[in-house]
Design a protein around this motif. Structure first.
Motif, PDB file in Angstrom:
ATOM      1  N   SER A 124      56.322  21.513  28.379  1.00  0.00           N
ATOM      2  CA  SER A 124      55.422  21.055  29.458  1.00  0.00           C
ATOM      3  C   SER A 124      54.060  21.761  29.430  1.00  0.00           C
ATOM      4  O   SER A 124      53.084  21.252  29.985  1.00  0.00           O
ATOM      5  N   TYR A 125      53.953  22.935  28.791  1.00  0.00           N
ATOM      6  CA  TYR A 125      52.657  23.613  28.671  1.00  0.00           C
ATOM      7  C   TYR A 125      51.685  22.806  27.799  1.00  0.00           C
ATOM      8  O   TYR A 125      50.471  22.949  27.916  1.00  0.00           O
ATOM      9  N   ASP A 126      52.246  22.023  26.899  1.00  0.00           N
ATOM     10  CA  ASP A 126      51.463  21.137  26.020  1.00  0.00           C
ATOM     11  C   ASP A 126      50.438  21.907  25.174  1.00  0.00           C
ATOM     12  O   ASP A 126      49.304  21.475  25.007  1.00  0.00           O
ATOM     13  N   PHE A 127      50.864  23.069  24.667  1.00  0.00           N
ATOM     14  CA  PHE A 127      49.990  23.850  23.795  1.00  0.00           C
ATOM     15  C   PHE A 127      49.977  23.235  22.400  1.00  0.00           C
ATOM     16  O   PHE A 127      51.035  22.894  21.840  1.00  0.00           O
ATOM     17  N   ASP A 128      48.769  23.116  21.820  1.00  0.00           N
ATOM     18  CA  ASP A 128      48.661  22.669  20.437  1.00  0.00           C
ATOM     19  C   ASP A 128      49.342  23.681  19.521  1.00  0.00           C
ATOM     20  O   ASP A 128      49.181  24.896  19.684  1.00  0.00           O
ATOM     21  N   GLY A 129      50.108  23.160  18.550  1.00  0.00           N
ATOM     22  CA  GLY A 129      50.741  24.032  17.564  1.00  0.00           C
ATOM     23  C   GLY A 129      52.094  24.570  17.970  1.00  0.00           C
ATOM     24  O   GLY A 129      52.748  25.242  17.172  1.00  0.00           O
ATOM     25  N   VAL A 130      52.544  24.290  19.210  1.00  0.00           N
ATOM     26  CA  VAL A 130      53.864  24.752  19.656  1.00  0.00           C
ATOM     27  C   VAL A 130      54.814  23.554  19.642  1.00  0.00           C
ATOM     28  O   VAL A 130      54.551  22.537  20.282  1.00  0.00           O
ATOM     29  N   LYS A 131      55.879  23.664  18.885  1.00  0.00           N
ATOM     30  CA  LYS A 131      56.820  22.569  18.724  1.00  0.00           C
ATOM     31  C   LYS A 131      58.189  22.950  19.298  1.00  0.00           C
ATOM     32  O   LYS A 131      58.674  24.066  19.081  1.00  0.00           O
ATOM     33  N   VAL A 132      58.779  22.009  20.017  1.00  0.00           N
ATOM     34  CA  VAL A 132      60.114  22.203  20.596  1.00  0.00           C
ATOM     35  C   VAL A 132      61.007  21.061  20.109  1.00  0.00           C
ATOM     36  O   VAL A 132      60.803  19.900  20.477  1.00  0.00           O
ATOM     37  N   ASP A 133      61.973  21.385  19.262  1.00  0.00           N
ATOM     38  CA  ASP A 133      62.910  20.381  18.744  1.00  0.00           C
ATOM     39  C   ASP A 133      64.273  20.577  19.376  1.00  0.00           C
ATOM     40  O   ASP A 133      64.767  21.710  19.475  1.00  0.00           O
ATOM     41  N   GLU A 134      64.882  19.486  19.794  1.00  0.00           N
ATOM     42  CA  GLU A 134      66.213  19.572  20.384  1.00  0.00           C
ATOM     43  C   GLU A 134      67.263  19.704  19.285  1.00  0.00           C
ATOM     44  O   GLU A 134      67.126  19.135  18.206  1.00  0.00           O
ATOM     45  N   ASP A 135      68.280  20.454  19.606  1.00  0.00           N
ATOM     46  CA  ASP A 135      69.305  20.804  18.634  1.00  0.00           C
ATOM     47  C   ASP A 135      70.639  20.848  19.368  1.00  0.00           C
ATOM     48  O   ASP A 135      70.706  20.597  20.573  1.00  0.00           O
ATOM     49  N   TYR A 136      71.707  21.202  18.640  1.00  0.00           N
ATOM     50  CA  TYR A 136      73.030  21.313  19.253  1.00  0.00           C
ATOM     51  C   TYR A 136      73.631  22.685  19.001  1.00  0.00           C
ATOM     52  O   TYR A 136      73.478  23.258  17.924  1.00  0.00           O
ATOM     53  N   LYS A 137      74.317  23.166  20.003  1.00  0.00           N
ATOM     54  CA  LYS A 137      75.059  24.416  19.885  1.00  0.00           C
ATOM     55  C   LYS A 137      76.502  24.128  20.289  1.00  0.00           C
ATOM     56  O   LYS A 137      76.743  23.396  21.248  1.00  0.00           O
ATOM     57  N   ARG A 138      77.466  24.704  19.544  1.00  0.00           N
ATOM     58  CA  ARG A 138      78.872  24.465  19.869  1.00  0.00           C
ATOM     59  C   ARG A 138      79.183  25.069  21.222  1.00  0.00           C
ATOM     60  O   ARG A 138      78.751  26.188  21.547  1.00  0.00           O
ATOM     61  N   TYR A 139      79.953  24.329  22.007  1.00  0.00           N
ATOM     62  CA  TYR A 139      80.293  24.780  23.362  1.00  0.00           C
ATOM     63  C   TYR A 139      81.775  24.558  23.605  1.00  0.00           C
ATOM     64  O   TYR A 139      82.317  23.497  23.297  1.00  0.00           O
ATOM     65  N   TYR A 140      82.421  25.586  24.175  1.00  0.00           N
ATOM     66  CA  TYR A 140      83.854  25.526  24.445  1.00  0.00           C
ATOM     67  C   TYR A 140      84.064  25.599  25.961  1.00  0.00           C
ATOM     68  O   TYR A 140      83.915  26.670  26.564  1.00  0.00           O
ATOM     69  N   PRO A 141      84.402  24.464  26.592  1.00  0.00           N
ATOM     70  CA  PRO A 141      84.484  24.414  28.055  1.00  0.00           C
ATOM     71  C   PRO A 141      85.544  25.319  28.666  1.00  0.00           C
ATOM     72  O   PRO A 141      85.439  25.682  29.834  1.00  0.00           O
TER      73      PRO A 141
END
Length: 561
Positions: A124-141
């Protein structure tokens, strides 16, 4: 002279033309890819790892969306503002962040496995050059539930131990790609021109685990662990007909969502072991990775061999004065005053060592080993977990009368708990040696079956007649013998207790165990409980009998149809 110049020019032109042909035709694909590499930046999109489900489709291993935050040096316009923001949001040291932000590279990773809420805020800061990629992490409920069975994954989402690594080829999906166009300086252009190759999620693994039974077993194991101040408590619950494992507990378990954090038992270790050695011990599944002397539960194997060879009958008589002498060795009974005269059924009910020494010597070394082999006790079971230990036993040629005598009641060799329970299943299920397993089938994301998992089964390793006799004897053990504390009103239960002394014998440390199945006349469930080094009273029937009773009171109404 002019002709020579013309020839030279002609040859040079041929050379240039030949080089162009080589570049455009022979190496055309190579240089096209090079051009694309300059003009496009490639980013992986991780595929969602397949879920692990229990037998009732409850999710016991899933994925949690996380983010990877990275920077592209050439695109950053306000270096200090970017560094300040990343330090605050990611709770990182300025020195560490500045080094990465100011590094001249195509893309520099700042932090992975960032909570999605924080990733969204950074975006949301929308800074040029900053990238946020969604990924997955294993989760054990369920956190630590069945931790030493499920195992966990590494930073790359690949399985490391347990079912996660055993079924990794099914659980892993196929990663996707984002191809972003760049200019000659490597600066990304309009993202609307991006090309995406969508990821393909992994398949789901359906197991035979039942989380309700698993929870009952864990509750019983932890209560016993505390009450008896034991090293560990293991529980296995299995269907003896097909080898499907409904529960496997090795208390204390560990937190699957924080597998590199030592539990209290290991963090307080003063042995001087490295953290990695302590972690390896913490992750260890005692049911399959460790061997032990089975003690008197193993008498069911000796009895099976003798009945199969018609060397004893149910009414064969024996005399127990409290000991038996084999060659120059005096082997005592747990009842030092002796059981006196008794038939074979009562000898088993009383777990009388002299009776089984006598029976073992009748069977002889060759046939004794033959029946151990038939019942799968001389090799691993093939269970679908990595790291299964094998049998530790004398070479057959080195076994004399004394060795055979002690082996007949479960001493002087070692097997794993799952090996013993598999052999016991064959003895009570009519004579079929099944493969213990967790995996049942593989499904896709639409819950459609992709593959039904199949396992080896050996038919008629013992006769149905001998199996019926053994069920009768073992029901008597629980109804009237050493296993009487495991009786459950309204159900017919068979079983066998054991109290095995650990090596060295001088240390006087014991393992209390109990194997039981139900209904005794038509087994649908078989269970094994082991308490390692219980303090105070250590006898199998006394320590583990009540635990087996609690287990079956809870699960039999649920399991038996």
């Amino acid at each position: 002279m002019m002709l020579i110049y013309v020839c030279i020019i002609y040859i040079m032109m041929l050379g240039v033309f030949g080089k162009l042909v080589y570049i455009m035709v022979v190496k055309g694909e190579y240089y096209s890819q090079k051009a694309l590499d300059v003009q496009e930046r490639e980013r992986r999109i991780k595929a969602a790892r397949g879920k692990i489900l229990d037998r009732n489709n409850n999710v016991i291993a899933s994925n949690k969306t996380v983010c990877t935050v990275s920077v592209i040096h050439r695109q950053i316009r306000d270096t200090d503002a970017v560094i300040k923001m990343l330090c605050e949001e990611l709770d990182l040291e300025e020195k560490e962040v500045r080094k990465k932000v100011e590094k001249v590279s195509v893309r520099e990773k700042i932090k992975s496995n960032v909570d999605k809420e924080i990733g969204d805020k950074i975006r949301s800061y929308d800074f040029d050059g900053v990238k946020v990629d969604e990924d997955y992490k294993r989760y054990y409920p369920y956190s630590s539930m069945a931790s030493k069975v499920l195992g966990f994954t590494g930073a790359d989402n690949q399985g490391i131990v347990g079912l996660e690594v055993k079924y990794d080829k099914y659980l892993q999906g196929r990663d996707g790609l984002i191809l972003t166009p760049t200019d000659s300086r490597g600066i990304e252009l309009d993202t609307a021109l991006e090309e995406r190759v969508e990821p393909v999620p992994g398949y789901n693994l359906v197991t035979g685990i039942d989380i309700n039974i698993q929870k009952y077993c864990e509750q019983i194991a932890y209560n016993a662990l505390g009450a008896k101040q034991a090293n560990y408590v293991s529980v296995i619950v299995m269907n003896p007909r097909n080898g499907e494992i409904m529960a496997m507990v090795n208390a204390p378990e560990f937190d699957l969502n924080n597998p590199y954090s030592l539990t209290e038992e290991f963090s307080n270790d003063t042995s001087g072991k490295s953290k990695q050695d302590l972690l390896n011990n913490m992750w260890r599944n005692q049911c399959i990775n460790d061997t032990y002397e089975p003690g008197s539960t193993f008498k069911i194997v000796t009895a099976t061999a003798a009945l199969s060879e018609n060397l004893v009958s149910l009414d064969s008589t024996f005399n127990c004065p409290g000991f038996v002498v084999v060659d120059d060795r005096r082997i005592r009974c747990h009842k030092t005053t002796g059981h006196g005269s008794q038939d074979f059924v009562h000898g088993t009910m009383n777990s009388c060592n002299p009776v089984f020494v006598n029976v073992g010597l009748r069977v002889g070394v060759k046939k004794f080993y033959n029946y151990m082999d038939k019942l799968g006790l001389l090799k691993t079971t093939g269970i679908d977990l990595p790291g299964e230990a094998g049998t530790i036993i004398h070479k057959q040629k080195n076994v004399g009368n004394v060795e055979l005598a002690t082996m007949s009641f479960g001493q002087s060799f070692q097997i794993t708990p799952v090996q013993f329970l598999t052999a016991a299943s064959a003895i009570v299920n009519g004579g079929n040696l099944v493969t213990p397993h967790f995996g049942v089938e593989i499904r896709n994301e639409n819950n459609e079956t992709v593959k039904k998992l199949k396992y080896n089964e050996k038919k008629n390793v013992i006769s149905k007649d001998v199996s019926e006799k053994m069920k009768y004897i073992l029901e008597k053990v629980v109804a009237e013998g050493t296993g009487n504390k495991a009786q459950v009103e309204g159900y017919r239960i068979g079983g066998k207790t054991a109290t095995s002394q650990k090596l060295p014998r001088s240390a006087r440390k014991y393992i209390a165990s109990f194997m039981a199945f139900a209904p005794a006349n038509d087994p649908q469930v078989i269970a094994m409980i082991i308490v390692d080094e219980p303090q105070g009273v250590y006898y199998g029937g006394t320590v583990v009998g009540p635990l087996m009773k609690q287990l079956y009171e809870n699960i039999l109404p649920y399991v038996v149809k």
